[in-house]
Design an enzyme around this catalytic site. Structure first.
Site, short mmCIF file in Angstrom:
data_model
loop_
_atom_site.label_atom_id
_atom_site.label_comp_id
_atom_site.label_asym_id
_atom_site.label_seq_id
_atom_site.Cartn_x
_atom_site.Cartn_y
_atom_site.Cartn_z
N PRO A 210 -50.67 24.66 21.27
CG PRO A 210 -50.50 26.66 22.45
CD PRO A 210 -49.68 25.50 21.96
CG ASN A 211 -55.71 27.46 20.90
OD1 ASN A 211 -56.67 27.05 21.56
ND2 ASN A 211 -54.90 28.41 21.34
NE ARG B 184 -56.38 28.53 16.14
CZ ARG B 184 -55.07 28.68 16.34
NH1 ARG B 184 -54.24 27.67 16.10
NH2 ARG B 184 -54.59 29.80 16.80
CE1 TYR C 246 -53.18 29.74 12.33
CE2 TYR C 246 -55.23 30.46 13.35
CZ TYR C 246 -53.86 30.51 13.26
OH TYR C 246 -53.16 31.34 14.10
CG ASN D 20 -47.51 25.16 14.36
OD1 ASN D 20 -47.25 26.15 15.06
ND2 ASN D 20 -48.51 25.14 13.48
CB ALA E 256 -49.96 31.07 21.15
CD GLU F 241 -40.41 28.75 13.72
OE1 GLU F 241 -39.33 29.09 13.16
OE2 GLU F 241 -41.07 29.49 14.45
CG HIS G 178 -45.36 29.22 12.31
ND1 HIS G 178 -45.83 29.01 13.58
CD2 HIS G 178 -44.04 29.47 12.42
CE1 HIS G 178 -44.82 29.14 14.43
NE2 HIS G 178 -43.73 29.42 13.76
NE ARG H 111 -52.00 35.61 11.83
CZ ARG H 111 -52.39 34.62 12.64
NH1 ARG H 111 -51.80 33.44 12.58
NH2 ARG H 111 -53.39 34.80 13.49
C1 DQA Z 1 -49.47 29.35 14.15
C2 DQA Z 1 -49.20 30.85 14.21
C3 DQA Z 1 -49.19 31.35 15.64
O1 DQA Z 1 -48.92 32.74 15.68
C4 DQA Z 1 -50.52 31.09 16.29
O2 DQA Z 1 -50.50 31.48 17.65
C5 DQA Z 1 -50.98 29.68 16.15
C6 DQA Z 1 -50.73 28.97 14.90
C7 DQA Z 1 -49.61 28.83 12.72
O3 DQA Z 1 -49.53 27.62 12.54
O4 DQA Z 1 -49.80 29.63 11.78
O5 DQA Z 1 -51.66 29.15 17.02
O6 DQA Z 1 -48.36 28.68 14.74
#
Ligand code: DQA
Length: 142
Positions: A9-10, A17, A22, A73, A76, A97, A99, A106
């Site tokens: 998501p997102n 965002r 990011y 990835n 959240a 994984e 990020h 964080r």
């Molecule tokens: C994320 C880190 C997560 O904590 C966050 O909720 C994201 C993006 C990252 O790519 O840094 O949406 O996965």
């Protein structure tokens, strides 16, 4: 070699965002970046993104026999989803994984990664390059 890149998501909101966290590149820029990496590395990569947890579970479940590796990835859902962890554990496909941000620096609620418990490797805080490292890692492991 065929790799599935799953973004949660997102991630489709990249560029808009929190650019301080990011970066200013968009999700389309990320797709272009990954396809360039795929060409450089000589692997086939498909990318999917969803804001819905079950979509990620469905995609993971369909990987056996189709893909040789997963780059994920979960965004959240990393920090909440036992369903995604269980799906990754249910398939015999190696997962890495990624990020974009360095989640280790964080908020406290980002310090647990359920998905990461079923992944052979994690890259964080490298921006888009984390996807490149994950693809290279899977290629070397194949
Ligand atoms: C994320 C880190 C997560 O904590 C966050 O909720 C994201 C993006 C990252 O790519 O840094 O949406 O996965």
């Amino acid at each position: 070699m065929k790799i599935l890149v799953i973004n949660g998501p997102n991630i489709n909101m990249l560029g808009m965002r929190e650019p301080n966290v990011y970066g200013s590149d968009s999700y389309v820029d990320l797709l272009d970046y990954i396809q360039n990496v795929a060409v450089e590395e000589g692997v086939s990569v498909e990318c999917v993104q969803s804001n819905h947890e079950g979509d990620l579970v469905d995609w993971i479940q369909k990987t056996p026999g189709v893909y040789d590796g997963i780059v994920i990835n979960p965004a959240a859902y990393t920090h909440t989803s036992i369903a995604i962890l269980d799906a990754l554990k249910a398939v015999p496909v190696l997962a890495v994984e990624v990020h974009i941000s360095d989640v280790s620096k964080r908020e406290d609620f980002r310090q647990i990664s359920y998905a990461g418990m079923a992944c052979v490797k994690t890259y964080m805080g490298l921006g888009f390059a984390g996807y490149r490292e994950a693809i290279r890692f899977l290629k070397e492991r194949a």
